[in-house]
Design a protein around this motif. Structure first.
Motif, PDB file in Angstrom:
ATOM      1  N   ASP A 171      15.390  14.185  34.506  1.00 53.36           N
ATOM      2  CA  ASP A 171      14.669  14.670  35.680  1.00 53.36           C
ATOM      3  C   ASP A 171      13.829  13.577  36.342  1.00 53.36           C
ATOM      4  O   ASP A 171      13.684  13.568  37.567  1.00 53.36           O
ATOM      5  CB  ASP A 171      13.798  15.866  35.312  1.00 53.36           C
ATOM      6  CG  ASP A 171      14.622  17.140  35.107  1.00 53.36           C
ATOM      7  OD1 ASP A 171      15.802  17.156  35.522  1.00 53.36           O
ATOM      8  OD2 ASP A 171      14.079  18.103  34.536  1.00 53.36           O
ATOM      9  N   VAL A 172      13.266  12.667  35.559  1.00 52.87           N
ATOM     10  CA  VAL A 172      12.507  11.542  36.128  1.00 52.87           C
ATOM     11  C   VAL A 172      13.447  10.640  36.935  1.00 52.87           C
ATOM     12  O   VAL A 172      13.125  10.227  38.045  1.00 52.87           O
ATOM     13  CB  VAL A 172      11.768  10.750  35.032  1.00 52.87           C
ATOM     14  CG1 VAL A 172      11.235   9.428  35.568  1.00 52.87           C
ATOM     15  CG2 VAL A 172      10.632  11.582  34.458  1.00 52.87           C
ATOM     16  N   LEU A 173      14.622  10.354  36.374  1.00 52.24           N
ATOM     17  CA  LEU A 173      15.591   9.531  37.105  1.00 52.24           C
ATOM     18  C   LEU A 173      16.030  10.210  38.403  1.00 52.24           C
ATOM     19  O   LEU A 173      16.132   9.552  39.448  1.00 52.24           O
ATOM     20  CB  LEU A 173      16.810   9.232  36.229  1.00 52.24           C
ATOM     21  CG  LEU A 173      16.584   8.266  35.069  1.00 52.24           C
ATOM     22  CD1 LEU A 173      17.868   8.130  34.251  1.00 52.24           C
ATOM     23  CD2 LEU A 173      16.115   6.908  35.562  1.00 52.24           C
ATOM     24  N   ARG A 174      16.240  11.493  38.350  1.00 54.18           N
ATOM     25  CA  ARG A 174      16.628  12.233  39.572  1.00 54.18           C
ATOM     26  C   ARG A 174      15.511  12.192  40.614  1.00 54.18           C
ATOM     27  O   ARG A 174      15.779  12.031  41.800  1.00 54.18           O
ATOM     28  CB  ARG A 174      16.953  13.674  39.224  1.00 54.18           C
ATOM     29  CG  ARG A 174      18.289  13.848  38.548  1.00 54.18           C
ATOM     30  CD  ARG A 174      18.590  15.290  38.261  1.00 54.18           C
ATOM     31  NE  ARG A 174      19.848  15.410  37.526  1.00 54.18           N
ATOM     32  CZ  ARG A 174      20.134  16.401  36.724  1.00 54.18           C
ATOM     33  NH1 ARG A 174      19.278  17.395  36.542  1.00 54.18           N
ATOM     34  NH2 ARG A 174      21.281  16.422  36.099  1.00 54.18           N
ATOM     35  N   ALA A 175      14.283  12.365  40.164  1.00 55.43           N
ATOM     36  CA  ALA A 175      13.138  12.333  41.097  1.00 55.43           C
ATOM     37  C   ALA A 175      12.981  10.960  41.741  1.00 55.43           C
ATOM     38  O   ALA A 175      12.546  10.853  42.890  1.00 55.43           O
ATOM     39  CB  ALA A 175      11.855  12.731  40.373  1.00 55.43           C
ATOM     40  N   MET A 176      13.348   9.902  41.019  1.00 55.51           N
ATOM     41  CA  MET A 176      13.288   8.547  41.584  1.00 55.51           C
ATOM     42  C   MET A 176      14.477   8.276  42.484  1.00 55.51           C
ATOM     43  O   MET A 176      14.463   7.311  43.249  1.00 55.51           O
ATOM     44  CB  MET A 176      13.275   7.505  40.456  1.00 55.51           C
ATOM     45  CG  MET A 176      11.967   7.418  39.717  1.00 55.51           C
ATOM     46  SD  MET A 176      12.007   6.136  38.453  1.00 55.51           S
ATOM     47  CE  MET A 176      12.175   4.665  39.450  1.00 55.51           C
ATOM     48  N   GLY A 177      15.530   9.096  42.345  1.00 59.69           N
ATOM     49  CA  GLY A 177      16.750   8.835  43.084  1.00 59.69           C
ATOM     50  C   GLY A 177      17.539   7.699  42.484  1.00 59.69           C
ATOM     51  O   GLY A 177      18.394   7.097  43.114  1.00 59.69           O
ATOM     52  N   ALA A 178      17.261   7.399  41.197  1.00 55.44           N
ATOM     53  CA  ALA A 178      17.858   6.245  40.542  1.00 55.44           C
ATOM     54  C   ALA A 178      19.216   6.541  39.914  1.00 55.44           C
ATOM     55  O   ALA A 178      20.019   5.647  39.745  1.00 55.44           O
ATOM     56  CB  ALA A 178      16.917   5.715  39.459  1.00 55.44           C
ATOM     57  N   GLN A 179      19.452   7.754  39.486  1.00 58.68           N
ATOM     58  CA  GLN A 179      20.698   8.171  38.848  1.00 58.68           C
ATOM     59  C   GLN A 179      21.278   7.140  37.891  1.00 58.68           C
ATOM     60  O   GLN A 179      22.434   6.806  37.908  1.00 58.68           O
ATOM     61  CB  GLN A 179      21.761   8.514  39.897  1.00 58.68           C
ATOM     62  CG  GLN A 179      21.417   9.715  40.742  1.00 58.68           C
ATOM     63  CD  GLN A 179      21.264  10.996  39.933  1.00 58.68           C
ATOM     64  OE1 GLN A 179      21.454  11.041  38.716  1.00 58.68           O
ATOM     65  NE2 GLN A 179      20.882  12.040  40.616  1.00 58.68           N
ATOM     66  N   GLY A 180      20.413   6.579  37.054  1.00 59.72           N
ATOM     67  CA  GLY A 180      20.905   5.717  35.985  1.00 59.72           C
ATOM     68  C   GLY A 180      20.666   4.237  36.167  1.00 59.72           C
ATOM     69  O   GLY A 180      20.972   3.452  35.298  1.00 59.72           O
ATOM     70  N   SER A 181      20.112   3.783  37.308  1.00 55.78           N
ATOM     71  CA  SER A 181      19.932   2.345  37.487  1.00 55.78           C
ATOM     72  C   SER A 181      18.868   1.756  36.568  1.00 55.78           C
ATOM     73  O   SER A 181      18.899   0.579  36.293  1.00 55.78           O
ATOM     74  CB  SER A 181      19.606   2.030  38.953  1.00 55.78           C
ATOM     75  OG  SER A 181      18.360   2.592  39.298  1.00 55.78           O
ATOM     76  N   VAL A 182      17.913   2.583  36.097  1.00 53.54           N
ATOM     77  CA  VAL A 182      16.914   2.094  35.153  1.00 53.54           C
ATOM     78  C   VAL A 182      17.051   2.778  33.805  1.00 53.54           C
ATOM     79  O   VAL A 182      16.155   2.728  32.977  1.00 53.54           O
ATOM     80  CB  VAL A 182      15.468   2.281  35.696  1.00 53.54           C
ATOM     81  CG1 VAL A 182      15.235   1.393  36.875  1.00 53.54           C
ATOM     82  CG2 VAL A 182      15.178   3.734  35.989  1.00 53.54           C
ATOM     83  N   ALA A 183      18.171   3.450  33.601  1.00 50.07           N
ATOM     84  CA  ALA A 183      18.368   4.225  32.352  1.00 50.07           C
ATOM     85  C   ALA A 183      18.482   3.341  31.151  1.00 50.07           C
ATOM     86  O   ALA A 183      18.807   2.221  31.168  1.00 50.07           O
ATOM     87  CB  ALA A 183      19.588   5.100  32.476  1.00 50.07           C
TER      88      ALA A 183
END
Length: 183
Positions: A171-183
């Motif tokens: 959910d944090v990644l989704r809120a950032m709009g990152a979808q895995g770029s900082v995963a």
């Protein structure tokens, strides 16, 4: 045991996460045995100084207190937390970490940093077995989500079970709009 949970509150492009850590874990038979031994020791010490009846009462009191109140997790894993996530970055305790500077968003376990004891059927001492059992119980509710920026780790939330930590991470990644770029 109360489960860990989090709530999301959207405010425009900002999402505030409020995290409640899991409750105190039940330490099972080993934890009970540890508490009994601790109560017995306290009772013996007081009984030797005062008298046996008072010592027995103190021992039962120590046992009951341990059973009801003692949480062996570090304070970080017992404290609620909140942080704000936006496409611009993550704000923790008033400090904004820009999305461009975030290296990694990681799920960690407090007890995974220590050496693991593998039981191979050999005889081990009761104390070692109790320690392994208690550590296993604590491992279930000491996951944390941390943000890595500039070579330093900053804890976003702690005291989580694995499932809650993974959901929060997603959910944090989704809120950032990152979808895995900082995963």
């Amino acid at each position: 045991m109360k489960e860990a949970q989090y709530q999301k509150t959207a405010n425009g492009s900002n999402v505030t996460f409020t995290v409640t850590p899991a409750g105190r874990p039940s330490l099972g038979c080993s934890g009970g045995l540890f508490y009994i031994l601790l109560g017995f020791l306290a009772g013996m010490l007081v009984g030797a100084v005062v008298n046996e009846t008072v010592g027995m009462l103190v021992g039962v009191g120590v046992f009951a207190w341990c059973l009801l109140k003692v949480d062996f997790r570090p304070k970080l894993h017992r404290t609620p937390s909140s942080f704000v996530v936006s496409p611009d970055g993550i704000t923790v305790k008033g400090m904004l970490y820009p999305a461009a500077d975030i290296h990694h968003l990681a799920i960690r376990n407090h007890y995974d940093r220590s050496q693991e004891i593998v039981l191979t059927g050999q005889t081990i001492s009761t104390g070692t077995g109790m320690g392994v059992d208690i550590k296993h119980a604590l491992q279930q509710v000491t996951y944390l989500l941390q943000l890595e920026v500039g070579g330093k780790a900053h804890v976003l939330a702690a005291g989580l079970d694995e499932t809650t930590a993974r959901g929060l991470h997603t959910d944090v990644l989704r809120a950032m709009g990152a979808q895995g770029s900082v995963a």
